[in-house]
Scaffold this motif. Structure first.
Motif, mmCIF file in Angstrom:
data_model
loop_
_atom_site.group_PDB
_atom_site.id
_atom_site.type_symbol
_atom_site.label_atom_id
_atom_site.label_comp_id
_atom_site.label_asym_id
_atom_site.label_seq_id
_atom_site.Cartn_x
_atom_site.Cartn_y
_atom_site.Cartn_z
ATOM 1 N N ALA A 88 6.976 71.976 83.400
ATOM 2 C CA ALA A 88 7.798 72.790 82.497
ATOM 3 C C ALA A 88 9.113 73.167 83.177
ATOM 4 N N TRP A 91 10.002 78.715 80.082
ATOM 5 C CA TRP A 91 8.969 79.199 79.178
ATOM 6 C C TRP A 91 9.419 80.503 78.546
ATOM 7 N N TRP A 100 2.876 81.810 74.313
ATOM 8 C CA TRP A 100 3.714 81.262 75.381
ATOM 9 C C TRP A 100 4.208 79.887 74.932
ATOM 10 N N THR A 101 5.506 79.671 75.022
ATOM 11 C CA THR A 101 6.089 78.381 74.655
ATOM 12 C C THR A 101 6.728 77.757 75.888
ATOM 13 N N PHE A 102 6.259 76.556 76.241
ATOM 14 C CA PHE A 102 6.736 75.854 77.430
ATOM 15 C C PHE A 102 7.577 74.648 77.028
ATOM 16 N N LYS A 151 7.402 70.147 73.894
ATOM 17 C CA LYS A 151 7.057 71.568 73.928
ATOM 18 C C LYS A 151 5.565 71.759 73.727
#
Length: 501
Positions: A88, A91, A100-102, A151
């Motif tokens: 990643a 984030w 949580w968005t990576f 993502k």
């Protein structure tokens, strides 16, 4: 949602002490003078029995050392506890720490040339949970979804502020991986597997497609030399060029060698000796506390580990979020025997104290000797690494010794994973502890989490779920031709930046 830049994201607890390495240096500059090429041969005190980072050996130190060389992770921890991106690049997390968005790196490939993307991350999380290995509890309840190839969105029903640290234990494998794939696994880390003999030798070659740049070594050889004297001789003669986990009685001798650099770093580990509370003889906390009181850990630690050991004051190392100092039991053999008698302990019971690794033999023998002095029939049970792990998970032991590390620098990893009733890892179940751990693992306020983990530690300590005799420093040593080796507080050195002169 709050964006967190990769370079600035740190753990909630600042751990300055963990990075202040106690060191003595003799010969060689570890930061300069390296060049491309050469074979680096190292010897770990921990054998690598499996290269599968998701299964039963996923929490084994040997498997994790190999895993970080072969596979990528979403994030990884620097030796000082700072969290940085790996697969990643950045984030985002919502204020409740439930989503949580990576964002993933572009163009990442596995060592066989196939593309690595969000589907592989999602599949890796699913595989860890499905295999029900020792790290599965860290990822149970996570809803992982790919948001396009670049993502990944991880959602939890309850807040999980420790998730970022847990992800340092998630190694990304291809989505179509099978159990047979791990004889020579495919990864997107800095090295690729050349050959592997379980429990003996792992030979790695640079991964030319590694997104961080291929390591400058021609080859990395990881050997296992369990006998300390043989390992030290191999280091001095140049048969190996680096090792770690060096006993105190060897440190002084190595410091006198002009061709070696010796450094010690405070560890994230605590010597942990669980009692199997499921065994009738050990079911009562009064019995467990008395057995702890019967061992003179002050003398044992001072005698065997004068430079790298200190009597522990917690179930956690000082560097870990959630650490709080507690008062160790005062050694009193007579009082311990009287307490056992009062609790109705059956002195004819044999207690098997299992461990793995020659480095720990003297320590275990000293513990057994103190228990024998008051009439407790304790016996040391040294086991080969694979057998030890199998028996550990199957609860085929009465007292289990391990140097338990917290590589995530967060108490949720071990306390929240190993001490709940559902974990079934040591025969202990306390609904009050479950309540505290569940709350600590589901709120985002760092100060409140520290308070709750302090409460949990007090319960574990008072109920003597185990004996927690020693926090430690890890001694590393390497030859003068080795450059760029940075001691790691969790026994997990990174060799991808090392060069040889």
């Amino acid at each position: 949602m709050r964006a967190i830049p990769v370079a600035r994201m740190t753990l909630a607890l600042a751990v300055v002490a963990a990075t202040a390495a106690c060191s003595t240096t003799s010969g060689g500059d570890a930061a300069e003078g390296g060049k491309a090429g050469g074979t680096l041969t190292v010897a770990s005190p921990y054998p690598t029995q499996s290269l599968d980072p998701h299964g039963a050996a996923g929490a084994a130190t040997g498997t994790q050392i190999a895993g970080q060389a072969i596979f990528s992770r979403l994030v990884r921890a620097k030796p000082d506890g700072e969290m940085i991106g790996d697969f990643a690049t950045k984030w985002d997390v919502d204020p409740q720490a439930t989503t949580w968005t990576f964002t993933l790196r572009d163009g990442v490939t596995f060592s066989d040339g196939s593309a690595a993307d969000s589907a592989d991350v999602v599949a890796s999380i699913k595989r860890v949970v499905d295999l029900k290995g020792p790290n599965a509890a860290n990822f149970t309840g996570i809803d992982a979804k790919a948001d396009g190839p670049g993502k990944v969105v991880l959602s939890t029903a309850k807040p999980d502020p420790a998730l970022l640290g847990k992800l340092t234990l998630l190694f990304i494998t291809p989505s179509d991986v099978t159990e047979q794939s791990f004889t020579k696994p495919v990864g997107s880390g800095p090295f690729r597997v050349d050959s592997f003999t379980p429990g003996q030798t792992l030979e790695l070659l640079p991964n030319p497609d590694y997104y961080g740049g291929a390591p400058k070594l021609d080859k990395l050889v990881m050997r296992v030399i369990p006998e300390v004297s043989a390992r030290m001789t191999a280091l001095k003669t140049g048969e190996i060029q680096a090792t770690w986990g060096i006993p105190d009685d060897q440190v002084a001798q190595l410091q006198g060698d002009d061709g070696l650099t010796v450094q010690s770093v405070p560890a994230t580990s605590v010597y942990t000796m669980w009692f199997n509370s499921g065994v009738p003889a050990l079911a009562k906390p009064e019995v467990r506390r008395a057995l702890w009181q019967a061992v003179d850990f002050d003398t044992i630690v001072t005698s065997l580990y004068p430079q790298t050991g200190e009597v522990s004051k917690s179930v956690l190392a000082p560097a870990v979020l959630g650490y709080s100092a507690l008062e160790p039991p005062k050694y009193d053999a007579a009082a311990a025997k009287a307490a056992l008698q009062a609790a109705g302990f059956d002195f004819s019971t044999k207690l098997r104290l299992q461990f793995s690794g020659a480095d720990y033999r003297q320590f275990i023998q000293a513990v057994v000797a103190d228990l024998n002095k008051i009439g407790v029939k304790a016996e040391a049970a040294e086991k080969e690494s694979a057998v030890f792990l199998e028996d550990l998970l199957a609860m085929r032991w009465d007292i289990n010794f391990q140097s338990l590390s917290t590589p995530t620098f967060d108490a949720a990893t071990n306390l929240g994973r190993l001490y709940t009733c559902a974990a079934k890892r040591n025969g202990y179940c306390n609904p009050q502890l479950d309540t505290v751990l569940n709350e600590a693992g589901s709120i985002s306020d760092a100060n409140k989490r520290k308070e709750l983990y302090a409460q949990a530690s007090q319960i574990i300590w008072s109920d003597a779920v185990g004996m927690y005799p020693m926090s430690l420093k890890i001694a590393y040593a390497w030859r003068s031709e080795v450059h760029g080796l940075e001691p790691n507080p969790s026994y997990l050195p990174d060799f991808s930046t090392v060069t040889l002169s």
